[in-house]
Scaffold this motif. Structure first.
Motif, mmCIF file in Angstrom:
data_model
loop_
_atom_site.group_PDB
_atom_site.id
_atom_site.type_symbol
_atom_site.label_atom_id
_atom_site.label_comp_id
_atom_site.label_asym_id
_atom_site.label_seq_id
_atom_site.Cartn_x
_atom_site.Cartn_y
_atom_site.Cartn_z
ATOM 1 N N GLN A 58 -36.420 -22.831 -24.142
ATOM 2 C CA GLN A 58 -37.307 -23.953 -24.439
ATOM 3 C C GLN A 58 -38.123 -24.356 -23.214
ATOM 4 O O GLN A 58 -39.314 -24.684 -23.316
ATOM 5 N N LEU A 59 -37.499 -24.351 -22.050
ATOM 6 C CA LEU A 59 -38.222 -24.677 -20.827
ATOM 7 C C LEU A 59 -39.323 -23.668 -20.545
ATOM 8 O O LEU A 59 -40.403 -24.035 -20.047
ATOM 9 N N MET A 60 -39.077 -22.396 -20.862
ATOM 10 C CA MET A 60 -40.085 -21.376 -20.626
ATOM 11 C C MET A 60 -41.307 -21.583 -21.523
ATOM 12 O O MET A 60 -42.451 -21.456 -21.079
ATOM 13 N N ILE A 61 -41.066 -21.934 -22.786
ATOM 14 C CA ILE A 61 -42.188 -22.196 -23.687
ATOM 15 C C ILE A 61 -42.967 -23.416 -23.219
ATOM 16 O O ILE A 61 -44.205 -23.421 -23.200
ATOM 17 N N LEU A 62 -42.246 -24.456 -22.825
ATOM 18 C CA LEU A 62 -42.907 -25.659 -22.315
ATOM 19 C C LEU A 62 -43.692 -25.348 -21.054
ATOM 20 O O LEU A 62 -44.786 -25.887 -20.836
ATOM 21 N N ALA A 63 -43.152 -24.473 -20.219
ATOM 22 C CA ALA A 63 -43.858 -24.084 -18.998
ATOM 23 C C ALA A 63 -45.165 -23.372 -19.326
ATOM 24 O O ALA A 63 -46.190 -23.602 -18.671
ATOM 25 N N MET A 64 -45.160 -22.508 -20.337
ATOM 26 C CA MET A 64 -46.394 -21.838 -20.729
ATOM 27 C C MET A 64 -47.429 -22.837 -21.223
ATOM 28 O O MET A 64 -48.629 -22.693 -20.963
ATOM 29 N N CYS A 65 -46.984 -23.863 -21.938
ATOM 30 C CA CYS A 65 -47.909 -24.910 -22.385
ATOM 31 C C CYS A 65 -48.466 -25.674 -21.193
ATOM 32 O O CYS A 65 -49.640 -26.082 -21.194
ATOM 33 N N ARG A 66 -47.652 -25.858 -20.172
ATOM 34 C CA ARG A 66 -48.083 -26.611 -18.988
ATOM 35 C C ARG A 66 -49.195 -25.896 -18.227
ATOM 36 O O ARG A 66 -49.984 -26.523 -17.518
ATOM 37 N N VAL A 67 -49.270 -24.572 -18.385
ATOM 38 C CA VAL A 67 -50.284 -23.790 -17.683
ATOM 39 C C VAL A 67 -51.697 -24.180 -18.125
ATOM 40 O O VAL A 67 -52.672 -23.979 -17.397
ATOM 41 N N SER A 68 -51.812 -24.776 -19.304
ATOM 42 C CA SER A 68 -53.133 -25.119 -19.839
ATOM 43 C C SER A 68 -53.938 -25.986 -18.885
ATOM 44 O O SER A 68 -55.131 -25.741 -18.665
ATOM 45 N N GLU A 69 -53.304 -27.006 -18.327
ATOM 46 C CA GLU A 69 -54.061 -27.929 -17.462
ATOM 47 C C GLU A 69 -54.601 -27.263 -16.200
ATOM 48 O O GLU A 69 -55.798 -27.341 -15.921
ATOM 49 N N PRO A 70 -53.752 -26.598 -15.391
ATOM 50 C CA PRO A 70 -54.305 -25.989 -14.176
ATOM 51 C C PRO A 70 -55.316 -24.886 -14.460
ATOM 52 O O PRO A 70 -56.265 -24.717 -13.688
ATOM 53 N N LEU A 71 -55.122 -24.142 -15.545
ATOM 54 C CA LEU A 71 -56.120 -23.131 -15.880
ATOM 55 C C LEU A 71 -57.460 -23.786 -16.192
ATOM 56 O O LEU A 71 -58.517 -23.361 -15.704
ATOM 57 N N SER A 72 -57.434 -24.829 -17.014
ATOM 58 C CA SER A 72 -58.672 -25.513 -17.379
ATOM 59 C C SER A 72 -59.322 -26.182 -16.188
ATOM 60 O O SER A 72 -60.551 -26.284 -16.108
ATOM 61 N N ASN A 73 -58.495 -26.638 -15.256
ATOM 62 C CA ASN A 73 -58.999 -27.479 -14.174
ATOM 63 C C ASN A 73 -59.415 -26.704 -12.942
ATOM 64 O O ASN A 73 -60.354 -27.089 -12.248
ATOM 65 N N SER A 74 -58.727 -25.613 -12.633
ATOM 66 C CA SER A 74 -58.903 -24.989 -11.320
ATOM 67 C C SER A 74 -59.730 -23.718 -11.318
ATOM 68 O O SER A 74 -60.155 -23.272 -10.254
ATOM 69 N N THR A 202 -48.492 -22.116 -10.350
ATOM 70 C CA THR A 202 -48.772 -20.774 -10.856
ATOM 71 C C THR A 202 -50.062 -20.746 -11.659
ATOM 72 O O THR A 202 -50.898 -19.845 -11.511
ATOM 73 N N GLY A 203 -50.232 -21.743 -12.523
ATOM 74 C CA GLY A 203 -51.452 -21.817 -13.308
ATOM 75 C C GLY A 203 -52.689 -22.000 -12.454
ATOM 76 O O GLY A 203 -53.749 -21.425 -12.738
ATOM 77 N N ARG A 204 -52.548 -22.786 -11.401
ATOM 78 C CA ARG A 204 -53.689 -22.980 -10.505
ATOM 79 C C ARG A 204 -54.022 -21.679 -9.768
ATOM 80 O O ARG A 204 -55.195 -21.346 -9.565
ATOM 81 N N ILE A 205 -52.985 -20.939 -9.391
ATOM 82 C CA ILE A 205 -53.214 -19.640 -8.748
ATOM 83 C C ILE A 205 -53.922 -18.694 -9.702
ATOM 84 O O ILE A 205 -54.908 -18.037 -9.343
ATOM 85 N N LEU A 206 -53.425 -18.620 -10.940
ATOM 86 C CA LEU A 206 -54.061 -17.753 -11.936
ATOM 87 C C LEU A 206 -55.502 -18.182 -12.173
ATOM 88 O O LEU A 206 -56.405 -17.340 -12.269
#
Length: 560
Positions: A58-74, A202-206
């Motif tokens: 469950q934490l892994m799925i939530l983590a993938m959802c969390r990637v949305s913000e840094p990807l959109s922002n950075s 991680t999302g910001r790096i990506l």
């Protein structure tokens, strides 16, 4: 003792005693898919590690959802200088470096401004209707906004789609609340609350890597998209035709693909964790009618002006007293917004004023052309490092990966040794060091290895400080919430204030940065904005000692 006697005994307690008992009894309900009474089944001497972290799926799925913000922002930070240079240019004029720095602050600010408008709303909706529909809806809008941004050809459209992406990503507080509800044992919280910041990094790096590598792909990847590129099937002169017309669309297409994958997983695999809302929404086919019915009821209630009789029998009073003690979906206002919670929320708003501005200003600083002439002294220079978007994206990505590895292995033992508040103090002492020293990078020769060593050192210092302080501030905020039913709203309010600070930071920082270029002092924003605000944050953190004591009592009460 009968029920009425117990209720009377609870009423006779002083407010201070009730608040203290609430703080010690606070623990989120265990989701239906999580084994009940975990704390009673796990031996006290169990080794706490990343592997022992419960509910990793469950934490892994939530983590993938969390990637949305840094990807959109950075993503745009790697090429924002060149994007605005192209967008603002006319056949007769080209924008100056100072103008680009000033306008970039407005473009960056639109995303957190959108978050500011919806953060508390998403938190409230998640408390009432559940966490999952808020997260799923946010991902849907994020996919649309990223695609819209990528195919925009004028500055107004860029502002609009960035604002929409911010509206959709105001649910960070919801994900933090969900983390607290997924990971029940307090001894695992240091790692659990570290997970989302790690994923954010991680999302910001990506995002920066995508922006640096895939921006203007006809030029950055000519062997694939250029005139003789493998994917230029129409053999168009210059490269793939639509990429020539939309040079900055490809990074956003890649973003949208990642978000779509997270959306599918969240829709079908993420379990609801909000108290009273579990097992209600399994996938979109189930949750969509529920959302429609809820919206219909909400509109019907808002249009009604009739009074409703309120039952006041003893059983209802007893239930109300029990809910106020252990938490309810609709707790009383005075129980939610206590002094300790407000202090932590204000602290959460101070951090982005300097930490949020750093990412934007550093990206612009790296892109700003090198000064035409050598500065007369250490404090007079109008030039940056003059790096290309590809270099910026790759450098920031490599350094970000290094920072994640360091945080992954160093944060848990540092937090275990120093505790939450002392870890915050250490981080707040590192920030001003990095801020004050950054402008001096422009004075080092571009051919010198020392320039890159200094860039690496300063960035790692800032990354480490950020990585340590965010999970600590989340833990303090969670510990200050006495009622589990209010967790979404409290985190939403903190995210709301933090988003407002993130919106103001690039506006103010960008304006000061542009004035510094005009006044031949590129370090002005670093020395007269970021560094002083970092010291203000440090001063305010000394007001959080009583909140940290609550956290220690909670942790000790659960044999941590």
């Amino acid at each position: 003792m009968d029920d009425s006697t117990g209720l009377q005994s609870m009423r006779s307690k002083s407010k201070a005693e009730v608040v203290e008992q609430q703080s010690l009894l606070y623990r989120p309900d265990t989701p239906s898919h999580i084994e009940q009474n975990v704390e009673n089944t796990v031996p006290k001497n169990t080794v706490v590690s990343w592997i022992s972290l419960p509910n990793k799926g469950q934490l892994m799925i939530l983590a993938m959802c969390r990637v949305s913000e840094p990807l959109s922002n950075s993503t745009l930070l790697a090429y924002i200088f060149y994007l605005l240079q192209t967008t603002l240019s006319t056949p007769s004029s080209t924008p100056s470096n100072a103008e680009i720095a000033r306008v970039s602050g407005l473009l960056v600010a639109m995303f957190p401004f959108g978050q500011f408008l919806t953060s508390f709303l998403w938190g409230w909706l998640s408390d009432v209707y559940g966490r999952k529909p808020v997260i799923v809806f946010g991902l849907v809008v994020s996919v649309i906004a990223n695609m819209g941004f990528g195919f925009s050809l004028n500055f107004e459209s860029l502002l609009f789609w960035r604002f929409i992406a911010g509206l959709a990503n105001g649910n960070t507080g919801v994900m933090r609340s969900m983390t607290a509800e997924i990971v029940e044992e307090k001894k695992h919280r240091a790692r659990a609350f570290m997970l989302l910041p790690l994923v954010f990094s991680t999302g910001r790096i990506l995002g920066m890597a995508f922006g640096g590598v895939f921006a203007d792909p006809v030029k950055s990847l000519p062997h694939i998209f250029g005139t003789t590129g493998a994917l230029n099937v129409s053999k168009t002169s210059g490269g793939v035709a639509w990429m020539i017309h939309y040079p900055y669309a490809f990074p956003m297409i890649v973003n949208s693909a990642f978000m779509t994958a997270a959306l599918i997983l969240a829709n079908f695999k993420l379990s609801e964790t909000a108290p009273g809302r579990r097992q209600q929404m399994c996938d979109l086919a189930v949750s969509w009618p529920f959302v429609v019915r809820s919206a219909h009821r909400l509109l019907r209630k808002s249009g009604s002006t009739r009074y409703t009789a309120v039952e006041t029998d003893e059983k209802q009073l007893e239930a109300q007293g029990e809910n106020n003690m252990y938490g309810s979906a609709q707790p009383k206002r005075c129980a939610i917004w206590n002094r300790k919670t407000i202090r932590v929320i204000i602290f959460s708003g101070l951090l982005p004023l300097h930490n949020g501005a750093f990412t934007h200003l550093f990206a612009v600083f790296l892109s700003t052309p090198i000064a035409a002439s050598n500065p007369s002294d250490l404090f007079h220079s109008a030039g940056g490092l003059g790096l290309t978007s590809q270099s910026i994206g790759i450098v920031l990505a490599i350094l970000g990966i290094s920072g994640i590895i360091l945080k992954f292995f160093t944060y848990p033992p540092v937090h275990a040794h120093f505790g939450t508040l002392r870890t915050i103090w250490i981080s707040l002492l590192l920030f001003p060091v990095a801020y004050f020293a950054t402008p001096f990078l422009a004075l080092i020769s571009e051919q010198s290895i020392w320039r890159w060593l200094c860039v690496v050192s300063l960035l790692l210092t800032q990354i480490m400080a950020r990585g340590f302080i965010i999970p600590c501030s989340i833990m303090l905020l969670t510990d200050s919430v006495y009622q589990k039913g209010a967790l979404g709203r409290v985190h939403g309010a903190a995210n709301m204030l933090g988003s407002l600070a993130k919106a103001l930071a690039p506006l103010i920082g960008g304006w000061i940065f542009s004035r510094g270029i005009e006044m031949n002092c590129i370090g002005m924003a670093w020395w007269f904005w970021l560094t002083p605000i970092a010291f203000v944050s440090l001063a305010w953190s000394f007001l959080l000692s009583d909140v940290d004591k609550i956290g220690e009592e909670i942790r000790s009460s659960h044999d941590i």
